[in-house]
Write an enzyme that holds these catalytic residues in place. Structure first.
Site, PDB file in Angstrom:
ATOM      1  N   TYR A   1     -16.844  16.813 -15.574  1.00  0.00           N
ATOM      2  CA  TYR A   1     -17.210  15.392 -15.675  1.00  0.00           C
ATOM      3  C   TYR A   1     -18.245  15.067 -14.588  1.00  0.00           C
ATOM      4  O   TYR A   1     -18.078  15.462 -13.428  1.00  0.00           O
ATOM      5  CB  TYR A   1     -15.939  14.559 -15.490  1.00  0.00           C
ATOM      6  CG  TYR A   1     -16.189  13.090 -15.303  1.00  0.00           C
ATOM      7  CD1 TYR A   1     -16.695  12.314 -16.344  1.00  0.00           C
ATOM      8  CD2 TYR A   1     -15.931  12.471 -14.082  1.00  0.00           C
ATOM      9  CE1 TYR A   1     -16.923  10.961 -16.160  1.00  0.00           C
ATOM     10  CE2 TYR A   1     -16.153  11.118 -13.899  1.00  0.00           C
ATOM     11  CZ  TYR A   1     -16.653  10.373 -14.943  1.00  0.00           C
ATOM     12  OH  TYR A   1     -16.887   9.035 -14.766  1.00  0.00           O
TER      13      TYR A   1
ATOM     14  N   ARG B   1       0.852  -1.199   0.000  1.00  0.00           N
ATOM     15  CA  ARG B   1       0.000   0.000   0.000  1.00  0.00           C
ATOM     16  C   ARG B   1       0.883   1.243   0.000  1.00  0.00           C
ATOM     17  O   ARG B   1       0.619   2.204  -0.704  1.00  0.00           O
ATOM     18  CB  ARG B   1      -0.956   0.020   1.212  1.00  0.00           C
ATOM     19  CG  ARG B   1      -1.614   1.382   1.400  1.00  0.00           C
ATOM     20  CD  ARG B   1      -2.853   1.415   2.271  1.00  0.00           C
ATOM     21  NE  ARG B   1      -2.781   0.563   3.448  1.00  0.00           N
ATOM     22  CZ  ARG B   1      -2.012   0.791   4.530  1.00  0.00           C
ATOM     23  NH1 ARG B   1      -1.245   1.866   4.588  1.00  0.00           N
ATOM     24  NH2 ARG B   1      -2.005  -0.051   5.526  1.00  0.00           N
TER      25      ARG B   1
ATOM     26  N   LYS C   1      -8.671   6.002 -19.318  1.00  0.00           N
ATOM     27  CA  LYS C   1      -8.974   6.521 -20.643  1.00  0.00           C
ATOM     28  C   LYS C   1      -7.727   6.455 -21.529  1.00  0.00           C
ATOM     29  O   LYS C   1      -7.242   5.373 -21.792  1.00  0.00           O
ATOM     30  CB  LYS C   1      -9.554   7.934 -20.505  1.00  0.00           C
ATOM     31  CG  LYS C   1     -10.589   8.080 -19.370  1.00  0.00           C
ATOM     32  CD  LYS C   1     -11.868   7.300 -19.584  1.00  0.00           C
ATOM     33  CE  LYS C   1     -12.769   7.248 -18.358  1.00  0.00           C
ATOM     34  NZ  LYS C   1     -13.120   8.524 -17.732  1.00  0.00           N
TER      35      LYS C   1
ATOM     36  N   ASP D   1      -7.680  18.481 -14.626  1.00  0.00           N
ATOM     37  CA  ASP D   1      -8.063  17.138 -15.072  1.00  0.00           C
ATOM     38  C   ASP D   1      -7.667  17.059 -16.542  1.00  0.00           C
ATOM     39  O   ASP D   1      -8.315  17.656 -17.405  1.00  0.00           O
ATOM     40  CB  ASP D   1      -9.568  16.939 -14.869  1.00  0.00           C
ATOM     41  CG  ASP D   1     -10.040  15.554 -15.294  1.00  0.00           C
ATOM     42  OD1 ASP D   1      -9.321  14.895 -16.070  1.00  0.00           O
ATOM     43  OD2 ASP D   1     -11.140  15.148 -14.873  1.00  0.00           O
TER      44      ASP D   1
HETATM   45  C1  LIG Z   1     -13.586   8.988 -16.458  1.00  0.00           C
HETATM   46  C2  LIG Z   1     -13.229  10.353 -15.999  1.00  0.00           C
HETATM   47  C3  LIG Z   1     -12.966  10.625 -14.648  1.00  0.00           C
HETATM   48  C4  LIG Z   1     -13.134   9.577 -13.556  1.00  0.00           C
HETATM   49  O1  LIG Z   1     -12.215   8.543 -13.694  1.00  0.00           O
HETATM   50  P1  LIG Z   1     -12.513   7.009 -13.244  1.00  0.00           P
HETATM   51  O2  LIG Z   1     -11.284   6.309 -13.659  1.00  0.00           O
HETATM   52  O3  LIG Z   1     -13.751   6.579 -13.987  1.00  0.00           O
HETATM   53  O4  LIG Z   1     -12.741   7.040 -11.772  1.00  0.00           O
HETATM   54  C5  LIG Z   1     -12.593  11.922 -14.304  1.00  0.00           C
HETATM   55  N1  LIG Z   1     -12.487  12.895 -15.234  1.00  0.00           N
HETATM   56  C6  LIG Z   1     -12.752  12.672 -16.540  1.00  0.00           C
HETATM   57  C7  LIG Z   1     -12.613  13.790 -17.509  1.00  0.00           C
HETATM   58  C8  LIG Z   1     -13.129  11.402 -16.966  1.00  0.00           C
HETATM   59  O5  LIG Z   1     -13.408  11.199 -18.263  1.00  0.00           O
END
Ligand SMILES: *Cc1c(COP(=O)(O)O)cnc(C)c1O
Length: 380
Positions: free
Chosen positions: A101, A48, A199, A174
């Protein structure tokens, strides 16, 4: 510093000293032998706190975003949660994008608000509104998402960083939609970069993960403390998959951008399409900012159809190469209806999206097949 792809393939990934393995091993061990009490062999104690496969990914992420430290998490939202708890306590205030998001908005509105954080969603393309929303002494950070999901609006990171820093607030970006290949927020003045590595970083729709890259070493230490204290870390196999994905990030983002540019151009001239959202179109409201701060414009395209919500739902049901599914950033093309799928949780809020909106994650298939598929789905 070496080039982006050289770092993607090598940073944190020296051949294994014990075996010579060229590819970073998946170290599944939860615990590590000590040579005498408290005398660790190579800094590892318990997975961890730190794990060698995760360390390789974290070093690679830091090298790609140009930060002092990288941190890998079990999901994008786990990364966000760890960061917010590292910088804010009840009573603190954050400025959010008004089209964030949906999952980020849900975390802020439904988890943090009851817990005592205060947030204001603002249009980040309106710099005067950003400045007015920051409360000096109370606002700990401006949360930036650019391009946004699903409307692909573009915020000027450098301008927001200047405003936020002058008022004592951090800037968090982000960077999920752009990926570190297309956009480098820390170089533009941001303090922290966040990714859903699910992603583009992972890139193959086979892992859920998240990341933070922090510029300031003192803030990185706070994040490291919280990563260990909260424990929402990436497991070794997940870390390995993201690390493998990063090696091809640059070539994938080039092809995603090639294909998405062609798809956006096709949609923009289609008679059944009323509006196309893609930062690479000259008609995009922030095209100039996008051109300045992004290398290319990425693989996400959203568009509205002329005949309303049912027509949008029907188009989503007729595609054959585009798979109807949530998520994005993989090699395969996906289509979805944000109003009823990814953004259903923001219905009735300031973040509600148009009901005739369709979002595409344009993948790496042959672009002629993608365009033919959309053409038949739109004319059905
Ligand atoms: C998918 C996404 C998230 C969240 O990520 P997870 O891996 O699904 O927890 C945050 N910001 C954006 C822009 C996203 O597309």
């Amino acid at each position: 510093m070496t080039g982006f792809s050289t770092r993607a393939i090598h940073a944190g990934q020296e051949p294994d000293p014990a075996t010579g393995a060229v590819i970073t091993p998946i170290v599944a061990s939860s615990t590590f032998a000590q040579d005498g009490v408290g005398n660790m062999r190579s800094g590892y104690e318990y997975s961890r706190s730190a794990n060698p496969t995760r360390t390789a990914l974290e070093e690679c992420l830091a090298a790609l975003e140009g930060g002092s430290r990288g941190f890998a998490f079990a999901s994008g939202l786990a990364a966000e949660d760890t960061l917010i708890r590292s910088i804010a306590k009840p009573g603190a205030h954050l400025v959010l994008p008004h089209d964030a998001y949906g999952g980020s908005f849900r975390l802020f509105a439904q988890v943090y608000e009851p817990w005592g954080l205060r947030t204001d969603p603002v249009d980040l393309t309106d710099l005067a509104a950003v400045e007015a929303a920051i409360r000096p002494g109370e606002t700990v950070a401006v949360w930036v998402e650019t391009p946004t999901n699903p409307l692909l609006s573009v915020a000027d990171i450098a301008a927001i960083a200047e405003i936020a820093h002058s008022l004592g607030a951090l800037v968090i970006v982000d960077n999920t939609f752009a990926s570190p290949y297309l956009q480098q927020p820390l170089a533009l003045g941001a303090d922290v970069v966040m990714h859903s590595t699910t992603k583009y970083c992972g890139g193959h729709s086979d892992v859920v993960g998240g990341a933070l890259v922090v510029a300031d070493p003192a803030l990185a230490e706070r994040v490291q403390f919280h990563q260990n204290a909260l424990g929402a870390v990436a497991g070794p196999f997940d870390a390995w998959l993201v690390l493998r994905g990063l090696k091809t990030l640059a070539v994938r983002m080039e092809r995603h951008s090639d294909n998405a540019e062609r798809v956006a151009g096709f949609l923009a001239q289609h008679s059944r399409v009323s509006e196309v959202f893609y930062p690479g179109l000259e008609s995009h409201a922030q095209f100039d900012v996008a051109k300045r701060q992004m290398l290319r414009f990425g693989g996400m395209v959203s568009f509205r159809v002329r005949d309303g919500e049912q027509a949008a739902v029907d188009v989503c049901g007729r595609t054959k190469v585009f798979t109807l599914a949530e998520s994005l950033g993989g090699v395969e093309s996906l289509v979805e209806h944000p109003g009823r799928m990814t953004h259903a949780s923001v219905a009735g809020t300031a973040l509600e999206v148009p009901s005739d909106l369709i979002r595409l994650s344009v993948g790496l298939e042959d672009v002629a097949d993608l365009i033919a598929d959309l053409d038949q789905a739109l004319s059905g």
